[in-house]
Design a protein around this motif. Structure first.
Motif, PDB file in Angstrom:
ATOM      1  N   VAL A   1     -61.349  12.246  98.516  1.00 26.40           N
ATOM      2  CA  VAL A   1     -60.457  13.393  98.634  1.00 26.40           C
ATOM      3  C   VAL A   1     -61.106  14.566  97.926  1.00 26.40           C
ATOM      4  O   VAL A   1     -61.390  14.502  96.722  1.00 26.40           O
ATOM      5  CB  VAL A   1     -59.080  13.098  98.003  1.00 26.40           C
TER       6      VAL A   1
ATOM      7  N   ALA B   1     -51.446  13.019 105.065  1.00 23.24           N
ATOM      8  CA  ALA B   1     -52.898  13.071 104.888  1.00 23.24           C
ATOM      9  C   ALA B   1     -53.430  11.734 104.400  1.00 23.24           C
ATOM     10  O   ALA B   1     -54.479  11.257 104.875  1.00 23.24           O
ATOM     11  CB  ALA B   1     -53.260  14.185 103.907  1.00 23.24           C
TER      12      ALA B   1
ATOM     13  N   LEU C   1     -61.343  13.410 103.197  1.00 22.48           N
ATOM     14  CA  LEU C   1     -60.305  14.404 103.448  1.00 22.48           C
ATOM     15  C   LEU C   1     -60.779  15.718 102.855  1.00 22.48           C
ATOM     16  O   LEU C   1     -60.964  15.827 101.638  1.00 22.48           O
ATOM     17  CB  LEU C   1     -58.980  13.993 102.791  1.00 22.48           C
TER      18      LEU C   1
ATOM     19  N   VAL D   1     -52.014  13.439  97.343  1.00 21.20           N
ATOM     20  CA  VAL D   1     -52.699  12.541  98.279  1.00 21.20           C
ATOM     21  C   VAL D   1     -53.215  11.312  97.535  1.00 21.20           C
ATOM     22  O   VAL D   1     -53.050  10.170  97.989  1.00 21.20           O
ATOM     23  CB  VAL D   1     -53.850  13.265  98.994  1.00 21.20           C
TER      24      VAL D   1
ATOM     25  N   LEU E   1     -56.129   9.428 106.346  1.00 22.00           N
ATOM     26  CA  LEU E   1     -57.399   9.112 105.685  1.00 22.00           C
ATOM     27  C   LEU E   1     -57.608   7.608 105.596  1.00 22.00           C
ATOM     28  O   LEU E   1     -58.714   7.106 105.809  1.00 22.00           O
ATOM     29  CB  LEU E   1     -57.425   9.735 104.294  1.00 22.00           C
TER      30      LEU E   1
ATOM     31  N   ALA F   1     -61.203  14.273 107.870  1.00 21.95           N
ATOM     32  CA  ALA F   1     -59.924  14.897 108.213  1.00 21.95           C
ATOM     33  C   ALA F   1     -59.832  16.223 107.471  1.00 21.95           C
ATOM     34  O   ALA F   1     -60.247  16.315 106.311  1.00 21.95           O
ATOM     35  CB  ALA F   1     -58.753  13.996 107.833  1.00 21.95           C
ATOM     36  N   TYR F   2     -59.291  17.220 108.128  1.00 26.20           N
ATOM     37  CA  TYR F   2     -59.235  18.573 107.553  1.00 26.20           C
ATOM     38  C   TYR F   2     -57.820  19.113 107.585  1.00 26.20           C
ATOM     39  O   TYR F   2     -57.125  19.013 108.601  1.00 26.20           O
ATOM     40  CB  TYR F   2     -60.159  19.512 108.344  1.00 26.20           C
ATOM     41  N   THR F   3     -57.385  19.706 106.462  1.00 22.68           N
ATOM     42  CA  THR F   3     -56.053  20.302 106.399  1.00 22.68           C
ATOM     43  C   THR F   3     -56.098  21.735 106.914  1.00 22.68           C
ATOM     44  O   THR F   3     -56.475  22.655 106.196  1.00 22.68           O
ATOM     45  CB  THR F   3     -55.481  20.274 104.962  1.00 22.68           C
TER      46      THR F   3
END
Length: 292
Positions: free
Chosen positions: A10, A184, A76, A21, A188, A106-108
């Motif tokens: 993360v 998230a 993430l 997260v 992930l 993974a992208y916020t």
């Protein structure tokens, strides 16, 4: 290594979203699989005490990122809050992930980033383009508004009897930061089935700013109304309250964009990911008011 054994990193792990997260991950996977990217060891000391490995890295020092991702299977990328530099920062993380052999990132992002008129959406579109062209497996977590975005102004709203904004009757499908963090963490820690997915994430229910003011009035017993201002006037208020010019512009722009339901989504994708309804405004507001 299978996705069920891959190590999970993360970024921005000491920030508000990152810490939530990590908390969710530790409830579902062994700490030995969880890695926190932090700028200093002190920033993640509480998680290190729970068995989380800390890796030192900085979005502004690309050379630190590849080493920090060694042996990591899934990442993430939590978007940076540096408005001036985040495009370059995000691209540096993606490039480091490629070089380190990361398999999934993974992208916020932001809700409906591909068509959003929000000024901040342009940076997210740039990052999404870099990620989709990277060759990595990926997922886009397009987060809607955090309910907490509106809580910083509770004290002045109660003092003056007015909630200010430029959102008109636009509907806002907000949810607490913790709900987005749970989503998230689920993505992930998930398997290959989430690769290539675009998740439009928002609260199950929506409110207008007038409804927000009415709920604030109901819970406090104080008269509070919503005052809808032109964007320029709202920005002036924010500048007068001490916000830096770029932040005041972002907040005022986002408020005005909400007028057209930019922050509305009724897909319930977020609650589907976390396996429960999102926390409604009334419940979040009640908690926030305990510390005002």
């Amino acid at each position: 290594m299978s996705d069920n054994l891959a190590r999970l990193l993360v970024t921005g792990a000491s920030g508000q979203l990152g810490r939530l997260v990590l908390r969710n991950l530790l409830a579902t996977v062994p700490p030995s699989r969880v890695v926190a990217l932090v700028r200093t060891a002190a920033a993640g000391a509480d998680f290190a005490s729970q068995g989380v490995e800390l890796r030192i890295g900085d979005y502004d020092r690309p050379e630190s990122l590849e080493a920090a991702m060694a042996g990591i299977g899934r990442v993430l990328l939590i978007s940076s809050n540096d408005l001036a530099r985040r495009r370059a920062q995000h691209r540096a993380v993606i490039a480091a992930a490629q070089r380190a052999g990361v398999r999934f990132l993974a992208y916020t992002s932001v809700l409906h980033a591909d068509r959003s008129p929000l000024g901040l959406a342009a940076d997210h579109r740039d990052t999404e383009a870099a990620l989709t062209g990277s060759g990595l497996d990926y997922a886009l977590l397009r987060n809607g508004w955090y309910t907490e975005n509106y809580f910083g102004a509770l004290a002045p709203a109660l003092a003056h009897g007015a909630v200010l904004g430029s959102s008109g009757q636009g509907r806002i499908s907000a949810a607490p930061r913790a709900d987005y963090a749970a989503a998230a963490a689920a993505v992930l820690a998930g398997g290959a089935s989430v690769a290539g997915h675009v998740f439009e994430l928002a609260g199950d229910s929506a409110f207008t700013m007038a409804e927000f003011a009415a709920e604030l009035s109901r819970q406090t017993g104080k008269p509070v109304t919503y005052a809808d201002l032109p964007k320029a006037d709202y920005k002036s208020v924010l500048l007068g309250a001490g916000l830096p010019e770029p932040v005041a512009e972002l907040v005022a722009d986002s408020s005005e964009a909400a007028r057209g339901d930019t922050l509305f989504d009724d897909s319930r994708t977020l609650s589907g990911l976390i396996g429960r309804p999102t926390v409604p405004l009334a419940e979040s507001l009640a908690v926030a008011l305990t510390v005002v």
